[in-house]
Design a protein around this motif. Sequence first.
Motif, PDB file in Angstrom:
ATOM      1  N   ALA A 686       0.786  -1.000  -0.141  1.00  0.00           N
ATOM      2  CA  ALA A 686      -0.279   0.323  -0.426  1.00  0.00           C
ATOM      3  C   ALA A 686       1.052   1.060  -0.101  1.00  0.00           C
ATOM      4  CB  ALA A 686      -0.584  -0.374   0.907  1.00  0.00           C
ATOM      5  N   GLY A 687       2.089   1.287   0.609  1.00  0.00           N
ATOM      6  CA  GLY A 687       2.797   2.434   0.445  1.00  0.00           C
ATOM      7  C   GLY A 687       2.997   2.804   1.503  1.00  0.00           C
ATOM      8  N   THR A 688       3.898   3.984   1.686  1.00  0.00           N
ATOM      9  CA  THR A 688       4.202   4.811   3.036  1.00  0.00           C
ATOM     10  C   THR A 688       3.422   6.480   2.655  1.00  0.00           C
ATOM     11  OG1 THR A 688       5.986   5.451   2.228  1.00  0.00           O
ATOM     12  CG2 THR A 688       5.783   3.457   3.496  1.00  0.00           C
ATOM     13  N   TYR A 695      -6.676   2.096   3.112  1.00  0.00           N
ATOM     14  CA  TYR A 695      -6.797   2.369   4.708  1.00  0.00           C
ATOM     15  C   TYR A 695      -7.542   3.110   5.887  1.00  0.00           C
ATOM     16  CZ  TYR A 695      -2.295   1.052   5.637  1.00  0.00           C
ATOM     17  OH  TYR A 695      -0.809   1.238   5.810  1.00  0.00           O
ATOM     18  N   ASP A 696      -8.036   3.223   7.099  1.00  0.00           N
ATOM     19  CA  ASP A 696      -7.958   3.800   8.319  1.00  0.00           C
ATOM     20  C   ASP A 696      -6.220   3.602   9.050  1.00  0.00           C
ATOM     21  OD1 ASP A 696      -8.261   5.589   9.721  1.00  0.00           O
ATOM     22  OD2 ASP A 696     -10.079   4.796  10.773  1.00  0.00           O
ATOM     23  N   LEU A 697      -5.042   3.796   8.745  1.00  0.00           N
ATOM     24  CA  LEU A 697      -4.483   4.101  10.256  1.00  0.00           C
ATOM     25  C   LEU A 697      -4.197   4.091  11.423  1.00  0.00           C
ATOM     26  CD1 LEU A 697      -2.078   7.035   7.719  1.00  0.00           C
ATOM     27  CD2 LEU A 697      -1.884   4.419   7.595  1.00  0.00           C
ATOM     28  N   LYS A 698      -5.750   4.544  11.826  1.00  0.00           N
ATOM     29  CA  LYS A 698      -5.177   4.827  13.703  1.00  0.00           C
ATOM     30  C   LYS A 698      -6.479   3.319  13.853  1.00  0.00           C
ATOM     31  CE  LYS A 698      -5.748   9.435  14.045  1.00  0.00           C
ATOM     32  NZ  LYS A 698      -6.564  10.775  14.855  1.00  0.00           N
ATOM     33  N   ALA A 712       4.200  -4.989  12.083  1.00  0.00           N
ATOM     34  CA  ALA A 712       2.683  -4.061  11.141  1.00  0.00           C
ATOM     35  C   ALA A 712       2.483  -2.582  11.957  1.00  0.00           C
ATOM     36  CB  ALA A 712       1.732  -4.981  11.447  1.00  0.00           C
ATOM     37  N   CYS A 713       2.141  -2.724  13.385  1.00  0.00           N
ATOM     38  CA  CYS A 713       2.621  -1.770  14.194  1.00  0.00           C
ATOM     39  C   CYS A 713       3.485  -0.795  13.595  1.00  0.00           C
ATOM     40  CB  CYS A 713       2.987  -1.875  15.489  1.00  0.00           C
ATOM     41  SG  CYS A 713       0.792  -2.659  16.558  1.00  0.00           S
ATOM     42  N   VAL A 714       5.087  -1.173  13.359  1.00  0.00           N
ATOM     43  CA  VAL A 714       6.227  -0.354  13.533  1.00  0.00           C
ATOM     44  C   VAL A 714       5.861   0.568  11.562  1.00  0.00           C
ATOM     45  CG1 VAL A 714       8.219  -0.504  12.881  1.00  0.00           C
ATOM     46  CG2 VAL A 714       7.381  -1.596  14.427  1.00  0.00           C
ATOM     47  N   HIS A 715       5.512  -0.389  10.612  1.00  0.00           N
ATOM     48  CA  HIS A 715       5.042   0.373   9.575  1.00  0.00           C
ATOM     49  C   HIS A 715       4.244   1.675   9.736  1.00  0.00           C
ATOM     50  CE1 HIS A 715       4.768  -0.047   5.157  1.00  0.00           C
ATOM     51  NE2 HIS A 715       3.846   0.079   5.768  1.00  0.00           N
ATOM     52  N   ILE A 716       3.025   1.165  10.872  1.00  0.00           N
ATOM     53  CA  ILE A 716       2.342   2.147  10.842  1.00  0.00           C
ATOM     54  C   ILE A 716       2.422   3.637  11.100  1.00  0.00           C
ATOM     55  CG2 ILE A 716      -0.557   2.902  11.364  1.00  0.00           C
ATOM     56  CD1 ILE A 716      -0.525  -0.603  10.929  1.00  0.00           C
ATOM     57  N   TYR A 717       3.427   2.465  12.221  1.00  0.00           N
ATOM     58  CA  TYR A 717       3.966   3.941  12.452  1.00  0.00           C
ATOM     59  C   TYR A 717       4.925   5.287  12.093  1.00  0.00           C
ATOM     60  CZ  TYR A 717       2.742   3.222  17.682  1.00  0.00           C
ATOM     61  OH  TYR A 717       2.006   3.190  18.848  1.00  0.00           O
ATOM     62  N   LYS A 718       5.730   4.231  11.106  1.00  0.00           N
ATOM     63  CA  LYS A 718       7.014   4.980  10.013  1.00  0.00           C
ATOM     64  C   LYS A 718       5.849   5.977   8.894  1.00  0.00           C
ATOM     65  CE  LYS A 718       8.547   1.657   8.365  1.00  0.00           C
ATOM     66  NZ  LYS A 718       9.969   0.811   7.919  1.00  0.00           N
ATOM     67  N   MET A 720       2.708   6.888   8.990  1.00  0.00           N
ATOM     68  CA  MET A 720       2.184   8.250  10.855  1.00  0.00           C
ATOM     69  C   MET A 720       3.062   9.588  10.277  1.00  0.00           C
ATOM     70  SD  MET A 720      -0.668   5.867  12.360  1.00  0.00           S
ATOM     71  CE  MET A 720      -1.258   7.251  13.229  1.00  0.00           C
ATOM     72  N   GLU A 721       4.505   8.830  10.738  1.00  0.00           N
ATOM     73  CA  GLU A 721       5.453   9.959  11.039  1.00  0.00           C
ATOM     74  C   GLU A 721       6.050   9.851  12.574  1.00  0.00           C
ATOM     75  OE1 GLU A 721       5.381  13.606   8.826  1.00  0.00           O
ATOM     76  OE2 GLU A 721       5.405  12.513   6.780  1.00  0.00           O
ATOM     77  N   LEU A 722       5.288   8.817  13.228  1.00  0.00           N
ATOM     78  CA  LEU A 722       5.152   8.867  14.906  1.00  0.00           C
ATOM     79  C   LEU A 722       6.685   7.832  14.428  1.00  0.00           C
ATOM     80  CD1 LEU A 722       1.976   8.185  15.814  1.00  0.00           C
ATOM     81  CD2 LEU A 722       3.111   9.863  15.731  1.00  0.00           C
TER      82      LEU A 722
END
Length: 974
Positions: A686-688, A695-698, A712-718, A720-722
């Motif tokens: 899906a990309g960054t 999809y809904d990031l939260k 997967a959580c680490v990827h989502i944090y990335k 979200m730029e967190l």
Amino acid sequence: MASILDEYEDSLYRSASVPQCRASVGIPHSGYVNARLEKETPIFNKQRIDFAPPEKINSLVVSSNQLCMSLGKDTLLRIDLGKPDEPNQVELGRKDEAKVYKMFLDHTGSHLLIALNTSECLYLNRSVQKVRALSRWKGHLIESVGWNKFLGSETNTGPILVGTAQGQIYEAEISVSEGSLFSTNPDQYFRQVYTLEEESGPAPVCCLEIERGIEGKFFIIATTRKRLFQFVGKVPEGTEQQGFSSIFAMHADHLPSFREFPANLGFSEIAFYTPKLRSNPRSFAWMMGNGVLYGTLDYSRPDSILSDERVWVYPSDVDITVNKPISIVLTQFHFLLLLPDRVKAVCTLNGQVVFQDLFLEKFGLLTRMIKDPTVQQIWIHTEKVVFRYHVQRESRDVWKMYMNMNKFDLAKEYCKDRPECLDIVLAKEAEHCFQNKRYLDSAKCYALTQNYFEEIALKFIEAKQEEALMEFLIKKLSNLKPSEKTQTTLLTTWLTELYLNWLGILEGDPSQRNLYLDTREKFRTFLSSPKNKDCLFNNRASIYELLASHGDTEHMVYFAVIMQDYERVVAHHCQHDEYDEALNVLSRHRDEKLFYKFSPVLIQHIPKKVVDAWISMGSRLDARNLIPALVNYSQSASTQQINEAIRYMEFCVYQLEETQQAIHNYLLSLYALCRPDSLLSYLEQAGTNPNRIHYDLKYALRLCAEHGHHHACVHIYKVMELYEEAVDLALQVDVDLAKSCADLPEDDEELRKKLWLKIARHVVQEEKDVKKAMACLSSCALLKIEDVLPFFPDFVTIDHFKEAICNSLEDYNKHIEELKREMEEATQSAKRIREDIQEMRNKYGSVEPQEKCAACDFPLLNRPFYLFLCGHMFHYDCLLQAVFPNLPAYKQAKLEDLQKKLAATSQPSKSHHRPKDADTISLGKGQQSREQIKADIDDIVAAECVYCGELMIRSIDKPFIDPQKYEEEMQSWL
């Protein structure tokens, strides 16, 4: 059934009708009114010809609108009935006592034979005025001529047959030569081919007729006083011109077939009826002693052309010994008998006299009656008067006769244009069929009549003929108009009830299986009839109730399909656990709404097939509407069955490229639940870029956290730029993963340094690995040994950092040397710039005395000027004039302001008594201000050469001549 009949009776009461009643007043018993405003003309309409012959009429013949009349002893009158005012009179030129015995005119009206009582024969062609004698015919009293309608022309008769009073039949041919009236004898040949005999010997040949059948077969009819002979034979193709000798030769040894009657008129006459559009006669009537032999002509029969023969005896007032008939004429449905004082018309269908016309005595005795076969006109003459009959609408009452003879098809044929008569025939036919227990045929006929509906229906009900009643209702329904909606509804409902009753009876009887199948097919045809579609659709609720009341689920489903009520069909299959059939209906009709409604049920039982059907529907289905069905299914299904839901979601995401967030969120939830391995690959695919993620990031972060999918959580944090949260979580999983996250904020060195310090602290404090900590220093250029040292405990020896400290000191030395080198380069650069400025101040250009301004071409040195590096030279005012129009508005305003200031400084002082020092000071200040203004003007005007700078480039699209001055310039050139 009775209630339906009562309702239908009420709805049809005002429009119902039955066969025509010919009573005078009152409510008619029919929908037709038989009102005749004018007196109907008779079939045979007589007209007296306005012609007074100068002499008595001996004989008259007519054919093809050509009439020939013999007057007196020696005169022949020819009249073209198309031009009756131009008669042609021909003299026979006979000096003896010879009289005209008979005349014969061919079918074209071109050839006229005149038989004399002296056994001679004359010939006259329509195109000539002179009568010629036929020498070969001399000695024969001509009684009849059989014309050749197939080879004859206006100049040649072709082979013809001639009958004499002595019973001989001769074959002859008459030809008119071209170029002159007669270059040779007109009679080409005259040879005997046969002799007709009766029991007493040779008998006069009263009539001859030649007809051609199929396959080259010829029929020759010849009559004597009591006999009718037929000669049948083929003439070889190509030899028709040779005549009919071969046909008669076949009967040289034996008599041909003939009909004989005992009575004798002393002569006989045969008449034929030929329809207008046919070349061959269709019927015949032979007038002889016993009556009239009537029949049809069938050219397909091998030996005899005569068919359906019957003998109609003469009317009771005709006595062949006193007032025997003289002539006969045949029309389509009648034959006319000519008596000495009257004409009788007899119908050929029933032998009844339908017309009689009595002639007055003043006209004299009737002599002969003939018919023109081409225009169907009948001619009668006496010695003094000529009459003509027109046959008008001869078939008007034929339908009655056929009806009374129970020939209903023929009766309907002859009254198809008269609905009131057709209704009577149909009613009579229906009653006839009913009495003969042909109930189905009776029902079909009754349905076409205007009889009262309820009477007919009750008639079949009382006779217990339900099948016939159904046939009657079907026909009646088909005849209703679209506007008769109430009647259509009642008939449709009644028929449905009857069909269901009948099918119920037949279904329980195995011996009636074939009849059951046939009736079922008829019922289905009735339900699917396009004409009944609107009525059935508008009343489908009633039809459903009828089908349900009879328990006929099979036809309920069939009817629902016809009505395109697929929801009911699918619901029926689902109720009976026929899930495959239900899915087949959905797949066949591809109705999205039905898929949404029934998918929750079907996917519980046949998930793979349902998903296959969804995929076949492609983009026509909105996957969001199917998610509730999948959610219910996935909550109660096994992992293997959930894979079907994942398969469809993957199809939507990867094949249909769906971007709806709900679809991607649901696929994420399925991955998180059952396929963790596919979860991370989906997220990475899906990309960054948050703007391109569907999809809904939260939601995804919460879902992955709940199921413990840290990668997967680490990827989502990335995404979200967190990055701090990503590094913190990654340190719990893998240091290398944390390092990859720490390098992501490329534009924020401070944050990167902070993230790497977290990693270094974790390595030192948690893993207590000095070598790894030193590796962190080499991985990130932002970290220094002094940043990491506080993380190490006090007991760590310097040996672990010796190499790192040395490297750090070397880096500092290199940085100091680099700064020194940059300072030296800056000093050299400043020095070169100062030298260039000094050189520019001392730069000059030489101007020759003869130099001219590049704009006005006047000597340059006469006024203040500018010299540009490119070599162009301009007067100050010329350059200003060229530059000003092309300057921006704000520069134009500034230039005007500077010019005004310059002009103000150039005005002399108004005071003449100022002290010398003050004047000098003022002058100095004015000169300084003046120079500054000039410098500002130069910056605007002389910034670049007007010919070599950007000004010339920007003006490339401007016309050479100002459009406003174009007309003026053009006039100046004239």
